[in-house]
Scaffold this active site. Structure first.
Site, PDB file in Angstrom:
ATOM      1  N   HIS A   3      -0.029 -29.355  25.060  1.00 14.43           N
ATOM      2  CA  HIS A   3      -0.399 -30.794  24.806  1.00 14.43           C
ATOM      3  C   HIS A   3       0.348 -31.600  25.751  1.00 14.43           C
ATOM      4  CE1 HIS A   3      -0.738 -28.982  20.854  1.00 14.43           C
ATOM      5  NE2 HIS A   3      -1.897 -29.737  20.519  1.00 14.43           N
ATOM      6  N   LYS A  38      -8.403 -26.230   9.953  1.00 15.38           N
ATOM      7  CA  LYS A  38      -7.288 -26.952   9.334  1.00 15.38           C
ATOM      8  C   LYS A  38      -7.955 -27.615   8.054  1.00 15.38           C
ATOM      9  CE  LYS A  38      -3.686 -25.729  11.482  1.00 15.38           C
ATOM     10  NZ  LYS A  38      -2.903 -24.966  10.869  1.00 15.38           N
ATOM     11  N   ARG A  56      -1.254 -42.477  21.091  1.00 12.82           N
ATOM     12  CA  ARG A  56      -0.802 -41.534  20.199  1.00 12.82           C
ATOM     13  C   ARG A  56       0.381 -41.527  19.689  1.00 12.82           C
ATOM     14  NH1 ARG A  56      -5.489 -40.162  21.288  1.00 12.82           N
ATOM     15  NH2 ARG A  56      -6.218 -38.299  21.967  1.00 12.82           N
ATOM     16  N   TYR A 111     -10.717 -26.595  15.642  1.00 13.43           N
ATOM     17  CA  TYR A 111      -9.275 -26.534  14.971  1.00 13.43           C
ATOM     18  C   TYR A 111      -9.301 -27.424  13.811  1.00 13.43           C
ATOM     19  CZ  TYR A 111      -4.237 -27.030  14.899  1.00 13.43           C
ATOM     20  OH  TYR A 111      -2.960 -27.129  14.508  1.00 13.43           O
ATOM     21  N   SER A 155      -3.016 -31.039  10.594  1.00 10.59           N
ATOM     22  CA  SER A 155      -2.888 -31.840  11.816  1.00 10.59           C
ATOM     23  C   SER A 155      -3.582 -33.009  11.766  1.00 10.59           C
ATOM     24  CB  SER A 155      -3.545 -30.881  12.913  1.00 10.59           C
ATOM     25  OG  SER A 155      -3.873 -31.843  13.869  1.00 10.59           O
ATOM     26  N   SER A 156      -3.141 -34.094  12.384  1.00  5.93           N
ATOM     27  CA  SER A 156      -3.822 -35.314  12.229  1.00  5.93           C
ATOM     28  C   SER A 156      -5.115 -35.352  12.738  1.00  5.93           C
ATOM     29  CB  SER A 156      -2.938 -36.511  12.966  1.00  5.93           C
ATOM     30  OG  SER A 156      -2.710 -36.095  14.280  1.00  5.93           O
ATOM     31  N   CYS A 157      -5.442 -34.366  13.419  1.00  6.93           N
ATOM     32  CA  CYS A 157      -7.031 -34.361  13.982  1.00  6.93           C
ATOM     33  C   CYS A 157      -8.037 -33.686  13.044  1.00  6.93           C
ATOM     34  CB  CYS A 157      -7.171 -33.211  15.304  1.00  6.93           C
ATOM     35  SG  CYS A 157      -7.004 -31.685  14.869  1.00  6.93           S
TER      36      CYS A 157
HETATM   37  P1  GDP Z   1      -5.051 -34.585  21.551  1.00  5.02           P
HETATM   38  O1  GDP Z   1      -3.933 -35.717  20.970  1.00  5.02           O
HETATM   39  O2  GDP Z   1      -5.490 -33.786  20.573  1.00  5.02           O
HETATM   40  O3  GDP Z   1      -5.832 -35.271  22.423  1.00  5.02           O
HETATM   41  O4  GDP Z   1      -4.074 -33.768  22.437  1.00  5.02           O
HETATM   42  P2  GDP Z   1      -3.196 -33.655  23.621  1.00  5.02           P
HETATM   43  O5  GDP Z   1      -1.761 -33.781  23.413  1.00  5.02           O
HETATM   44  O6  GDP Z   1      -3.799 -32.520  24.483  1.00  5.02           O
HETATM   45  O7  GDP Z   1      -3.896 -35.056  24.736  1.00  5.02           O
HETATM   46  C1  GDP Z   1      -3.500 -36.387  24.210  1.00  5.02           C
HETATM   47  C2  GDP Z   1      -4.002 -37.247  25.327  1.00  5.02           C
HETATM   48  O8  GDP Z   1      -3.251 -36.929  26.496  1.00  5.02           O
HETATM   49  C3  GDP Z   1      -5.266 -37.219  25.761  1.00  5.02           C
HETATM   50  O9  GDP Z   1      -5.632 -38.366  25.920  1.00  5.02           O
HETATM   51  C4  GDP Z   1      -5.227 -36.248  27.197  1.00  5.02           C
HETATM   52  O10 GDP Z   1      -6.352 -36.408  27.955  1.00  5.02           O
HETATM   53  C5  GDP Z   1      -4.030 -37.101  27.727  1.00  5.02           C
HETATM   54  N1  GDP Z   1      -3.448 -36.248  28.762  1.00  5.02           N
HETATM   55  C6  GDP Z   1      -2.894 -36.772  29.937  1.00  5.02           C
HETATM   56  N2  GDP Z   1      -2.576 -35.761  30.881  1.00  5.02           N
HETATM   57  C7  GDP Z   1      -2.512 -34.546  30.122  1.00  5.02           C
HETATM   58  C8  GDP Z   1      -2.053 -33.274  30.350  1.00  5.02           C
HETATM   59  O11 GDP Z   1      -1.801 -32.874  31.266  1.00  5.02           O
HETATM   60  N3  GDP Z   1      -2.050 -32.313  29.353  1.00  5.02           N
HETATM   61  C9  GDP Z   1      -2.971 -32.698  28.028  1.00  5.02           C
HETATM   62  N4  GDP Z   1      -3.027 -31.559  27.312  1.00  5.02           N
HETATM   63  N5  GDP Z   1      -3.151 -33.943  27.809  1.00  5.02           N
HETATM   64  C10 GDP Z   1      -3.072 -35.013  28.959  1.00  5.02           C
END
Ligand code: GDP
Length: 330
Positions: free
Chosen positions: A186, A147, A216, A143, A114-116
């Site tokens: 996500h 990974k 992102r 996580y 994963s990119s994380c």
């Molecule tokens: P990340 O890439 O590991 O941070 O994974 P996520 O896909 O869960 O979150 C990406 C970004 O989207 C973060 O900045 C979250 O705070 C934002 N985000 C906004 N609304 C939501 C939501 O309803 N669910 C999730 N999972 N992320 C959200």
């Protein structure tokens, strides 16, 4: 396209570990175009966290190639609140599959990270060389640590045992088959589900976690599956490869795109009590692109297709039926 295929899949027995997940199910769709035998094992019959079960399955089934798409995955909230599960399950799954693959002579294995795994403040776009050069993003470090251990296992097995095991680091993925549960998901499936419900109920606003400013990169899972199969066929090496689209968007703009696609016209309410996570995360995929792979599905088209999938499979509420009739999606 490269002229030579290092590892043709034709005629091979190929195990997709995790075939019901977002990536695994996309891999099964993609592999249907190759002349290979696809092997799968359901969660009910094989617990990948059990060394004995994985060993027995591998001994009986004898795959020649393996995609390690099985993992305990989740969005920023799930990652942050279930640290033990994210670390333990992922360590066990990858160690069991990789060790059994060595023991039973698997010819080629692709491990998905994963990119994380990269430092929170890595240079952008993130080169593979940024690995282990700085502190991780705390919301997903459990996580990420698992990974990193998985990709290191592949490198160690290559060095010590001569196994042709490679690792790919996909960026944020989305698409059909994703998890739309708001506590686990996500951002893309979460915002699709929330915008759909907000429209169906006539809500005045839609809650978006964080400030909306994080950036992102999103890759459609069918493009990811194509890149993963491509890497199995064309790449053999210790260095990890990044897999991304290069298409970067702020969370606020993503939310606006999803509102347009779902037909929701209310306000966005940014909930700053929720974490932003890493400020920016776009991977440098130039190596895979130089080998001949490139993505085909743009973000807007991919989001529209994912929303159609959601309506067909999950959003089966009264609201969804009404929206389906109005929008006549195809
Ligand atoms: P990340 O890439 O590991 O941070 O994974 P996520 O896909 O869960 O979150 C990406 C970004 O989207 C973060 O900045 C979250 O705070 C934002 N985000 C906004 N609304 C939501 C939501 O309803 N669910 C999730 N999972 N992320 C959200």
């Amino acid at each position: 396209m490269p002229e030579t295929t290092l590892y043709p899949l034709s005629g091979r027995r190929v195990w997709v570990a995790g075939h019901r997940g977002l990536v695994g199910s996309a891999l099964v769709r993609r592999l249907a175009r190759e002349d290979c035998e696809i092997l799968t094992a359901g969660r009910d019959s094989l617990d990948l966290r059990s060394p004995d079960q994985v060993d027995l399955w591998m001994k009986n089934v004898r795959p020649e190639a393996v995609f390690v798409a099985a993992a305990k995955v989740g969005g920023i909230h799930a990652n942050d609140t279930q640290p033990a599960t994210f670390l333990y399950d992922n360590l066990m799954i990858e160690a069991n599959v990789i060790e059994a693959a060595r023991r039973y002579g698997v010819e080629k294995l692709v491990f998905l990270g994963s990119s994380c795994i990269y430092p929170r403040l890595a240079p952008q776009p993130i080169p593979a060389s940024a690995l282990l050069t700085g502190a991780l993003e705390p919301t997903n470090e459990w996580y990420a640590i698992a990974k990193i251990a998985g990709l290191k296992l592949c490198q160690a097995y290559r060095r010590q045992h001569g196994c042709d095991f490679i690792s790919l680091m996909p960026t944020n993925l989305y698409g059909p088959g994703d998890n739309f549960d708001l506590q686990q998901s996500h951002v893309v499936p979460a915002l699709i589900a929330k915008a759909h419900q907000a429209r169906a109920t006539g809500a005045a606003s839609l809650s978006v976690w964080g400030s909306g400013t994080p950036l992102r990169e999103f890759l459609h899972v069918d493009d990811a599956a194509d890149g993963i199969v491509f890497a199995m066929q064309h790449y053999s090496g210790e260095a990890i490869l990044n897999l991304g689209s290069g298409e970067e968007v702020s969370i606020g703009d993503l939310a606006r795109m999803i509102c347009t696609i779902t037909g929701y016209s209310g306000q966005l309410a940014f909930d700053v009590t929720k974490p932003d996570g890493t400020p920016r995360k776009v991977v440098d995929s130039s190596e895979l692109r130089a080998m001949g792979w490139q993505p085909a599905i743009g973000l807007e088209a991919g989001l529209r297709q994912t929303y159609r999938w959601y309506l067909d499979h999950i959003g089966l509420t009264k609201g969804a039926d009404a929206i389906r009739r109005q929008r006549a999606y195809g």
